[in-house]
Write a protein that holds these residues in place. Structure first.
Motif, PDB file in Angstrom:
ATOM      1  N   GLY A  58       0.797  -1.216   0.000  1.00  0.00           N
ATOM      2  CA  GLY A  58       0.000   0.000   0.000  1.00  0.00           C
ATOM      3  C   GLY A  58       0.827   1.262   0.000  1.00  0.00           C
ATOM      4  O   GLY A  58       1.969   1.285   0.481  1.00  0.00           O
ATOM      5  N   LEU A 108      -6.139  -7.840   0.544  1.00  0.00           N
ATOM      6  CA  LEU A 108      -6.778  -6.529   0.445  1.00  0.00           C
ATOM      7  C   LEU A 108      -6.990  -6.107  -1.001  1.00  0.00           C
ATOM      8  O   LEU A 108      -6.125  -6.325  -1.864  1.00  0.00           O
ATOM      9  CB  LEU A 108      -5.935  -5.480   1.166  1.00  0.00           C
ATOM     10  N   PRO A 109      -8.116  -5.449  -1.283  1.00  0.00           N
ATOM     11  CA  PRO A 109      -8.364  -4.954  -2.645  1.00  0.00           C
ATOM     12  C   PRO A 109      -7.500  -3.737  -2.953  1.00  0.00           C
ATOM     13  O   PRO A 109      -6.971  -3.091  -2.051  1.00  0.00           O
ATOM     14  CB  PRO A 109      -9.853  -4.590  -2.605  1.00  0.00           C
ATOM     15  N   GLU A 110      -7.404  -3.416  -4.224  1.00  0.00           N
ATOM     16  CA  GLU A 110      -6.539  -2.316  -4.659  1.00  0.00           C
ATOM     17  C   GLU A 110      -6.959  -0.987  -4.041  1.00  0.00           C
ATOM     18  O   GLU A 110      -6.111  -0.152  -3.718  1.00  0.00           O
ATOM     19  CB  GLU A 110      -6.547  -2.217  -6.188  1.00  0.00           C
ATOM     20  N   GLU A 111      -8.258  -0.763  -3.871  1.00  0.00           N
ATOM     21  CA  GLU A 111      -8.684   0.520  -3.304  1.00  0.00           C
ATOM     22  C   GLU A 111      -8.195   0.684  -1.869  1.00  0.00           C
ATOM     23  O   GLU A 111      -7.903   1.796  -1.428  1.00  0.00           O
ATOM     24  CB  GLU A 111     -10.205   0.661  -3.370  1.00  0.00           C
ATOM     25  N   ALA A 112      -8.081  -0.424  -1.117  1.00  0.00           N
ATOM     26  CA  ALA A 112      -7.549  -0.335   0.245  1.00  0.00           C
ATOM     27  C   ALA A 112      -6.075   0.016   0.224  1.00  0.00           C
ATOM     28  O   ALA A 112      -5.593   0.809   1.050  1.00  0.00           O
ATOM     29  CB  ALA A 112      -7.764  -1.655   0.977  1.00  0.00           C
ATOM     30  N   THR A 351      -9.450  -8.644   7.142  1.00  0.00           N
ATOM     31  CA  THR A 351      -9.532  -8.134   5.769  1.00  0.00           C
ATOM     32  C   THR A 351     -10.606  -7.056   5.659  1.00  0.00           C
ATOM     33  O   THR A 351     -10.381  -5.987   5.070  1.00  0.00           O
ATOM     34  CB  THR A 351      -9.835  -9.284   4.791  1.00  0.00           C
ATOM     35  N   GLN A 352     -11.763  -7.300   6.256  1.00  0.00           N
ATOM     36  CA  GLN A 352     -12.833  -6.311   6.212  1.00  0.00           C
ATOM     37  C   GLN A 352     -12.468  -5.068   7.020  1.00  0.00           C
ATOM     38  O   GLN A 352     -12.688  -3.930   6.571  1.00  0.00           O
ATOM     39  CB  GLN A 352     -14.132  -6.899   6.739  1.00  0.00           C
ATOM     40  N   THR A 355      -9.777  -2.963   5.273  1.00  0.00           N
ATOM     41  CA  THR A 355     -10.361  -2.272   4.118  1.00  0.00           C
ATOM     42  C   THR A 355     -11.125  -1.042   4.581  1.00  0.00           C
ATOM     43  O   THR A 355     -11.010   0.042   3.988  1.00  0.00           O
ATOM     44  CB  THR A 355     -11.285  -3.226   3.337  1.00  0.00           C
ATOM     45  N   ARG A 356     -11.881  -1.180   5.641  1.00  0.00           N
ATOM     46  CA  ARG A 356     -12.624  -0.047   6.193  1.00  0.00           C
ATOM     47  C   ARG A 356     -11.673   1.034   6.695  1.00  0.00           C
ATOM     48  O   ARG A 356     -11.891   2.226   6.462  1.00  0.00           O
ATOM     49  CB  ARG A 356     -13.521  -0.541   7.332  1.00  0.00           C
ATOM     50  N   SER A 358      -8.770   1.766   5.650  1.00  0.00           N
ATOM     51  CA  SER A 358      -8.022   2.433   4.578  1.00  0.00           C
ATOM     52  C   SER A 358      -8.680   3.732   4.133  1.00  0.00           C
ATOM     53  O   SER A 358      -8.029   4.582   3.512  1.00  0.00           O
ATOM     54  CB  SER A 358      -7.874   1.491   3.373  1.00  0.00           C
TER      55      SER A 358
END
Length: 365
Positions: A58, A108-112, A351-352, A355-356, A358
């Protein structure tokens, strides 16, 4: 190419880590294993000067530091998976927690990753008085949020740990016939212990977290016919209102009144201050939401032991929680094992929650 089975990869990661022996001071092999795993999944990974396994993902403005430990206490437990249960030293304390950190950041997804920088540190020598790994990284990073990898149960959030002081006491005096008057070196050491324990009992509070706990860690005596020597190690677990310095003064005072003529020497190690973090902040909120989403009920905890949270708290005065799968009652026992279904839930919660987080403004975390 088919998408990777992340749950299977996460389980394979922790099984592989537990299979590598890594007593305190002997973590090189497991550190290499973990950094190789991270490097193959998009982390910038390396082993640092303290032997820590470090991986980063990240580029966002928020820095989340996930600090676990990869060393274990001694004790060989045959590593095996029986159904959904992983047996082995370190499965609970605390490779399971660090591997959950790493697996969650890998998922993690890219947006995170655009919103935050995630730094995973598998620290060395947490089980030793040196806390070498944590003391090294505390000088290198200034995180906005900190997760400490320790078993809390997948729905548990640990906010604090007691402090610690270890006193090593040595009493020596001339030998004498036991039929005569007087006390032996062992008598005097025992008398000193009872006075230390009496002080500890007088420092009681509401519940065990607010009390001073005193235990004898080892005790022995000997004579060569000319002199007697007795030695003991006294362990103190300290609440937030009793500093290690205050406890040291109290122990010295208790020992100063031992009967003479005896020589008393005392040395102190393990000066760890108790720490307790607030319940409500961006980090705890994200974890609570994620736990509830998995059908759990978040539970706040404080622990009577110590962890690397004690080491980093003063230097990193930011929202901090200890979190990880497993039952801490199994720490250091011959029955240490980890329920891999709980491990799976922990990875999902992390993971959730990450993400939140981020999307969190560092200035308001």
């Amino acid at each position: 190419m088919p998408a990777p089975d992340r749950a299977a990869e996460a389980r394979a990661l922790v099984v592989g880590a537990v299979a590598i022996p890594s007593r305190s001071g002997e973590e090189a092999e497991v550190a290499a294993y973990l950094t190789n795993w991270m490097a193959g999944r998009g982390f910038e990974a390396h082993v640092d000067e303290a032997g820590n396994a470090v991986g980063e993902r990240g580029q966002g403005p928020l820095t989340v530091l996930l600090l676990g430990h990869i060393d274990t206490v001694p004790g060989d437990i045959p590593v095996r998976v029986e159904g959904d249960v992983l047996h082995g030293r370190g499965s609970v304390d605390a490779k399971g927690s660090f591997c959950a950190f790493v697996a969650a950041v890998a998922a993690l997804p890219e947006e995170a990753l655009a919103g935050a920088r995630f730094v995973c540190v598998g620290a060395t020598e947490e089980e030793a008085p040196s806390s070498r790994g944590a003391r090294h990284v505390v000088r290198l990073y200034r995180p906005d949020l900190v997760l400490i990898g320790e078993p809390s149960g997948w729905a548990g959030l640990t906010l604090g740990y007691k402090g610690r002081l270890v006193a090593r006491v040595r009493v020596h005096k001339d030998n004498f016939h036991t039929a005569g008057e007087g006390t032996s070196a062992a008598d005097d050491l025992a008398s000193g212990w009872f006075r230390v324990r009496e002080w500890a009992a007088g420092e009681g509070g509401e519940g065990v977290f607010d009390a001073v706990q005193a235990t004898i860690q080892d005790l022995w005596s000997r004579t060569d016919g000319l002199a007697q020597v007795a030695e003991g190690t006294f362990g103190l677990r300290l609440p937030p209102r009793v500093s290690p310095e205050a406890a040291e003064e109290a122990v010295r005072g208790a020992l100063s009144s031992l009967p003479g003529p005896a020589g008393v020497e005392v040395t102190f190690t393990g000066h760890e201050r108790a720490v307790r973090h607030p319940r409500d902040n961006a980090l705890t909120r994200a974890l609570r939401v994620a736990i509830r989403a998995r059908g759990g009920t978040p539970v706040f905890k404080v622990k009577t032991g110590t962890s690397d949270m004690n080491v980093v708290a003063e230097a990193w005065p930011v929202p901090t929680v200890a979190y990880g799968p497993g039952d801490s009652a199994l720490d250091h026992t011959p029955h240490e094992h980890l329920d891999l279904r709980e491990y799976d839930r922990t990875v999902s919660v992390l993971t959730q929650a990450l993400t939140r987080l981020s999307a969190t403004d560092p200035a308001r975390s």
